[in-house]
Write a protein that holds these residues in place. Structure first.
Motif, PDB file in Angstrom:
ATOM      1  N   PHE A  61       5.265  -9.665   0.878  1.00  0.00           N
ATOM      2  CA  PHE A  61       4.286  -8.876   0.141  1.00  0.00           C
ATOM      3  C   PHE A  61       3.776  -7.712   0.985  1.00  0.00           C
ATOM      4  CE2 PHE A  61      -0.154  -8.244  -1.400  1.00  0.00           C
ATOM      5  CZ  PHE A  61       0.175  -7.710  -2.634  1.00  0.00           C
ATOM      6  N   ASP A  62       3.475  -7.984   2.251  1.00  0.00           N
ATOM      7  CA  ASP A  62       3.023  -6.921   3.152  1.00  0.00           C
ATOM      8  C   ASP A  62       4.084  -5.827   3.284  1.00  0.00           C
ATOM      9  OD1 ASP A  62       0.629  -8.234   3.533  1.00  0.00           O
ATOM     10  OD2 ASP A  62       1.194  -9.080   5.485  1.00  0.00           O
ATOM     11  N   GLU A  63       5.356  -6.215   3.306  1.00  0.00           N
ATOM     12  CA  GLU A  63       6.439  -5.228   3.382  1.00  0.00           C
ATOM     13  C   GLU A  63       6.491  -4.367   2.122  1.00  0.00           C
ATOM     14  OE1 GLU A  63      10.003  -7.446   4.308  1.00  0.00           O
ATOM     15  OE2 GLU A  63       9.257  -7.957   6.316  1.00  0.00           O
ATOM     16  N   LEU A  64       6.241  -4.991   0.964  1.00  0.00           N
ATOM     17  CA  LEU A  64       6.190  -4.217  -0.282  1.00  0.00           C
ATOM     18  C   LEU A  64       5.060  -3.194  -0.235  1.00  0.00           C
ATOM     19  CD1 LEU A  64       6.841  -6.998  -2.937  1.00  0.00           C
ATOM     20  CD2 LEU A  64       8.280  -4.989  -2.505  1.00  0.00           C
TER      21      LEU A  64
ATOM     22  N   ALA B  77       3.778  -1.858   2.365  1.00  0.00           N
ATOM     23  CA  ALA B  77       4.047  -0.844   3.389  1.00  0.00           C
ATOM     24  C   ALA B  77       5.164   0.105   2.989  1.00  0.00           C
ATOM     25  CB  ALA B  77       4.383  -1.519   4.716  1.00  0.00           C
ATOM     26  N   SER B  78       6.234  -0.439   2.413  1.00  0.00           N
ATOM     27  CA  SER B  78       7.403   0.419   2.161  1.00  0.00           C
ATOM     28  C   SER B  78       8.206   0.013   0.929  1.00  0.00           C
ATOM     29  CB  SER B  78       8.320   0.405   3.392  1.00  0.00           C
ATOM     30  OG  SER B  78       8.760  -0.925   3.649  1.00  0.00           O
ATOM     31  N   GLY B  79       7.602  -0.726   0.040  1.00  0.00           N
ATOM     32  CA  GLY B  79       8.342  -1.241  -1.101  1.00  0.00           C
ATOM     33  C   GLY B  79       8.263  -0.420  -2.368  1.00  0.00           C
ATOM     34  N   PHE B  80       7.802   0.826  -2.244  1.00  0.00           N
ATOM     35  CA  PHE B  80       7.756   1.671  -3.434  1.00  0.00           C
ATOM     36  C   PHE B  80       7.988   3.120  -3.032  1.00  0.00           C
ATOM     37  CE2 PHE B  80       3.465   1.213  -1.872  1.00  0.00           C
ATOM     38  CZ  PHE B  80       2.826   2.420  -2.085  1.00  0.00           C
TER      39      PHE B  80
ATOM     40  N   ASP C 209      -4.649   3.303   7.270  1.00  0.00           N
ATOM     41  CA  ASP C 209      -3.540   4.053   7.875  1.00  0.00           C
ATOM     42  C   ASP C 209      -2.319   4.050   6.957  1.00  0.00           C
ATOM     43  OD1 ASP C 209      -5.113   4.619  10.074  1.00  0.00           O
ATOM     44  OD2 ASP C 209      -4.204   3.066  11.350  1.00  0.00           O
ATOM     45  N   GLN C 210      -2.030   2.889   6.346  1.00  0.00           N
ATOM     46  CA  GLN C 210      -0.913   2.826   5.395  1.00  0.00           C
ATOM     47  C   GLN C 210      -1.165   3.747   4.212  1.00  0.00           C
ATOM     48  OE1 GLN C 210       0.153  -1.044   3.922  1.00  0.00           O
ATOM     49  NE2 GLN C 210       1.072  -1.676   5.858  1.00  0.00           N
ATOM     50  N   LEU C 211      -2.385   3.740   3.708  1.00  0.00           N
ATOM     51  CA  LEU C 211      -2.714   4.610   2.575  1.00  0.00           C
ATOM     52  C   LEU C 211      -2.484   6.074   2.918  1.00  0.00           C
ATOM     53  CD1 LEU C 211      -5.966   2.842   1.361  1.00  0.00           C
ATOM     54  CD2 LEU C 211      -3.793   2.967   0.106  1.00  0.00           C
TER      55      LEU C 211
END
Length: 174
Positions: A9-12, A14-17, A58-60
């Motif tokens: 879920f965390d990977e989604l 971060a980079s799943g879209f 930071d991800q946002l």
């Protein structure tokens, strides 16, 4: 539907879209392990520098810089629960980092068909349903690519979105 791990879920997130992640929250209280100690500080009137939100913020910022959007609607009962009052009090760093968070009083969605669980929808290709125990603790996450699930979640979100109030315009009833 298949369960996914917290790491998946965390990977989604971060980079799943590629384009957009939307998140619909429907509960008045949650109890995530990360949040509970910070909410306890708030209840006790103790200061919190919110540094624990830095990773998400930071991800946002990275998503925004890459042209991706992250939108969230919180369906809330009014007066707000203690959890939602706290959640409102910590939302500014996320909004300032680029997440479009909106609020809608529960009475405003009475005639809207909504999925039975909170969810994230990634690029209209994958929905992750978030499952909670009665006390608000997360107990499972299930992923679906079923077109009917995706359509249900997209329609629910896009119906609620224009009715919801942007974070800085919403005045909580406490």
């Amino acid at each position: 539907m298949a369960s996914i791990t917290d790491r998946e879920f965390d990977e989604l997130l971060a980079s799943g879209f590629v384009r957009e992640a939307v998140h619909l929250e429907t509960r008045d209280a949650y109890g995530t392990a990360v949040e509970l100690p910070h909410m306890a500080q708030w209840v006790a009137g103790e200061p919190d520098d919110l540094a624990w939100l830095d990773g998400w913020c930071d991800q946002l910022k990275l998503h925004v810089a890459a042209g991706r959007s992250v939108r969230r609607v919180r369906i809330v009962s009014e007066p707000l629960s203690d959890y939602q009052r706290w959640s409102y009090s910590i939302a500014s760093p996320m909004v300032n980092a680029g997440e479009d968070i909106r609020w809608i009083p529960r009475k405003g969605v009475s005639s809207i068909g909504l999925p039975g669980n909170d969810y994230y929808l990634f690029d209209e290709r994958l929905v992750v349903f978030l499952h909670y125990a009665g006390n608000g603790l997360g107990i499972d996450k299930t992923a679906s690519t079923d077109p009917a699930d995706i359509l249900l979640c997209r329609m629910a979100f896009e119906t609620v979105w224009p009715l919801a109030i942007p974070h800085y315009e919403y005045t909580p009833i406490v």
